[in-house]
Design an enzyme around this catalytic site. Structure first.
Site, PDB file in Angstrom:
ATOM      1  N   LYS A  51       0.364  50.970 -14.683  1.00 31.69           N
ATOM      2  CA  LYS A  51       1.214  51.617 -15.686  1.00 31.69           C
ATOM      3  C   LYS A  51       0.893  53.104 -15.808  1.00 31.69           C
ATOM      4  O   LYS A  51       1.781  53.947 -15.846  1.00 31.69           O
ATOM      5  CB  LYS A  51       1.035  50.912 -17.029  1.00 31.69           C
ATOM      6  CG  LYS A  51       1.992  51.366 -18.117  1.00 31.69           C
ATOM      7  CD  LYS A  51       1.830  50.464 -19.330  1.00 31.69           C
ATOM      8  CE  LYS A  51       2.828  50.810 -20.418  1.00 31.69           C
ATOM      9  NZ  LYS A  51       2.718  49.887 -21.575  1.00 31.69           N
TER      10      LYS A  51
ATOM     11  N   LYS B  56     -15.097  49.348 -19.664  1.00 28.06           N
ATOM     12  CA  LYS B  56     -14.547  50.395 -18.796  1.00 28.06           C
ATOM     13  C   LYS B  56     -15.259  51.720 -19.022  1.00 28.06           C
ATOM     14  O   LYS B  56     -15.616  52.440 -18.070  1.00 28.06           O
ATOM     15  CB  LYS B  56     -13.053  50.568 -19.058  1.00 28.06           C
ATOM     16  CG  LYS B  56     -12.169  49.438 -18.572  1.00 28.06           C
ATOM     17  CD  LYS B  56     -10.711  49.765 -18.870  1.00 28.06           C
ATOM     18  CE  LYS B  56      -9.775  48.699 -18.364  1.00 28.06           C
ATOM     19  NZ  LYS B  56      -8.355  49.038 -18.654  1.00 28.06           N
TER      20      LYS B  56
ATOM     21  N   GLU C 238      -6.647  37.246 -24.004  1.00 26.98           N
ATOM     22  CA  GLU C 238      -6.548  38.683 -24.236  1.00 26.98           C
ATOM     23  C   GLU C 238      -5.650  38.965 -25.440  1.00 26.98           C
ATOM     24  O   GLU C 238      -5.860  39.940 -26.166  1.00 26.98           O
ATOM     25  CB  GLU C 238      -6.011  39.403 -22.993  1.00 26.98           C
ATOM     26  CG  GLU C 238      -6.135  40.922 -23.077  1.00 26.98           C
ATOM     27  CD  GLU C 238      -5.860  41.614 -21.749  1.00 26.98           C
ATOM     28  OE1 GLU C 238      -6.809  41.767 -20.955  1.00 26.98           O
ATOM     29  OE2 GLU C 238      -4.693  41.991 -21.514  1.00 26.98           O
TER      30      GLU C 238
END
Length: 546
Positions: free
Chosen positions: A203, A515, A346
């Site tokens: 994305k 991350k 999630e």
């Protein structure tokens, strides 16, 4: 309908306390075998039909009193209003200030309520490109390598595998997601640059794993003699500038209200369209839209996503069941449990409500499973005789589609195998419910048991507690339309439970910390610097570099 103020989350509803009392007085002792013995009409009362999906809920620990209280809970929490707000495009993803409009992606032309023109233009452009790739006499493409991760990978990979019967011969789809080079390298080993198309799905076009694989694929392409990056690499991304800097000139964009785990209906579905063609992709969307309409218009009492979502609340928050196993009895649906893991965990793996307050109850269960009959020879032992009660969701397909190339004796043999498959599916749900008493086991012969054990000891080992709940979903055939409906069913079910828990099912902040720390640790794997690290991380880093 309840006249009390709408509760923002389920424990603020009067029905919550009533359900707790009901569970203590009756629910915890509910026995499925007694329920069937007492009610000859139980099966008929607890079966539902939705677009493309038939559901048998009768083997669950519920009765009319339980469901009445769960429906009161749903109405107290304003479920219908929350559903309507999502479908109307209100920004229900409050933490990111976004609408949640995956349902708009599958609305047919002329019937979309928001972004209809943009959605149809994007869809038409993507499908036209897919058809040009499928015309292999002109495109020269024999292999498509899709590079993505998370929702950009799990959905397309699952659907392409499920719909193998509809794929085009001579055109192979490969899916690469793991940043581990052992995922990409074997895929590229036997490919040729001139006949390979790469689809880079990100994305933002900044996803670390996807970009790492994309750069490696580009290096392979150039080293193997490829010269036209623009022809052999395309992107599905909102960041056309970054894709252009990579060398990509064909980028299919989409909107910020398309969440990753809900994105297969968008241009992220490009590999699906290449695999099954435009007509079948539209059928996939149509099946999902039909389920959306069922969710939007059907009374809660007969609304399948609502019924499943309420059942999830009953099991998670009252029975305390911490996981649910998904067992699709169709090899094509082998990747469905992995897809559902992301969709549900999630979405609903959250510990605070919409106002950021810590929740006093459990949310998402662990979702896991494997295709039947493989799962029977792996983890079903625990389902039948283990110490945890784990609800199971069986998915059966009435009629197989082995392909036109299967004829004659082989076709007859495969049809017989399908009957065996269905018999196994029915037998497992029956065994989970019925179990086997000590007295029944004592009357059986056990030729493989040790002769040194007395009969009572063997019988205790061979008895099953039973009363273990399951749901069975049945598709007539596994088609693009029925698969679309099945996926949408799960999507809307996840919304139902999340709405009652009072959480945001459409953000995923839990993936961000890892991350960020990865970005900080990556240079340390070159420098060896362990300054400021905790003892374990520092020790492991040194061990890996030694």
């Amino acid at each position: 309908m309840s006249s009390s103020p709408v509760a923002s989350r389920c424990d603020q509803s009067p029905a919550w306390g009533l359900l707790q009392a009901h569970f203590q007085s009756a629910g915890r002792r509910f026995d499925l075998r007694q329920a069937f013995a007492a009610d000859a009409g139980r099966y008929a009362a607890w079966t539902l039909t939705a677009p493309e999906v038939f559901a048998d809920l009768s083997k669950n620990r519920i009765d009319a009193d339980t469901m009445a209280l769960l429906l009161q809970l749903a109405r107290d929490c304003g479920l219908e209003g929350k559903r309507d707000a999502m479908l109307a495009g209100e920004p229900i993803n409050l933490t990111e200030g976004r609408a949640v409009l995956h349902s708009a992606l599958r609305a047919p032309a002329g019937k979309g309520f928001l972004f209809s023109d943009e959605v149809q233009a994007s869809l038409s452009s993507m499908l036209a490109f897919a058809e040009s790739v499928r015309d292999t006499s002109k495109s020269g493409i024999t292999d498509v390598v899709h590079i993505g991760i998370g929702g950009s990978d799990l959905g397309p990979a699952m659907v392409v595998r499920a719909l193998q019967a509809y794929t085009q011969h001579g055109l192979k789809l490969h899916f690469v997601s793991n940043v581990d080079g052992h995922d990409l390298a074997p895929v590229l080993r036997d490919l040729k640059p001139a006949t390979t198309l790469f689809v880079i799905a990100s994305k933002t076009f900044t996803t670390q794993e996807t970009l790492a694989n994309a750069l490696a694929a580009k290096a392979w392409f150039v080293a193997a003699g490829g010269s036209d990056i623009a022809r052999h690499f395309v992107a599905t991304s909102s960041n056309t500038a970054a894709a252009g800097a990579f060398g990509i000139t064909t980028t299919f964009g989409f909107w910020d209200w398309v969440g990753g785990r809900y994105s297969l209906w968008s241009v992220i579905g490009l590999p699906i369209a290449i695999a099954i063609g435009a007509e079948n992709f539209r059928a996939l969307l149509a099946g999902a839209h039909a389920m959306d309409q069922h969710f939007a218009r059907t009374p809660l009492e007969r609304n399948l996503p609502v019924q499943l979502g309420l059942l999830d609340i009953w099991y998670r928050n009252f029975h305390g069941f911490s996981s649910r196993s998904v067992a699709p009895y169709h090899q094509g649906l082998g990747r469905l449990p992995a897809y559902l893991q992301q969709l549900e965990m999630e979405s609903n793996g959250k510990g605070v409500d919409l106002e950021g307050q810590t929740l006093p109850y459990a949310t998402s269960p662990v979702v896991w499973g494997e295709a039947g009959t493989n799962g029977q020879h792996a983890y079903f032992q625990m389902l039948h005789q283990g110490t945890d009660v784990i609800p199971v969701e069986f998915i059966a397909v009435k009629t197989p589609n082995h392909g036109e190339h299967v004829q004659g004796e082989m076709k007859a043999l495969l049809l017989d195998q399908h009957r065996k498959l269905l018999a196994n599916c029915l037998a497992q749900s029956q065994a989970l419910m019925q179990g086997k008493s000590f007295e029944e086991a004592l009357q059986e012969s056990a030729p493989t048991a040790s002769k040194e054990l007395d009969a009572a000891t063997v019988a205790r080992h061979r008895s099953f507690p039973g009363n273990r709940p399951s749901t069975t979903l049945v598709l007539d055939r596994l088609t693009p339309s029925s698969l679309g409906a099945l996926i949408a069913l799960y999507e809307q079910r996840v919304f139902v439970s999340g709405a009652l828990w009072g959480i945001n099912s459409f953000d995923q902040w839990g993936v961000e910390l890892g991350k960020a720390l990865c970005g900080q640790l990556l240079p340390r794997l070159s420098s060896g610097d362990t300054t400021g690290l905790d003892g374990s991380t520092a020790g492991l880093l040194k061990h890996l570099l030694a």
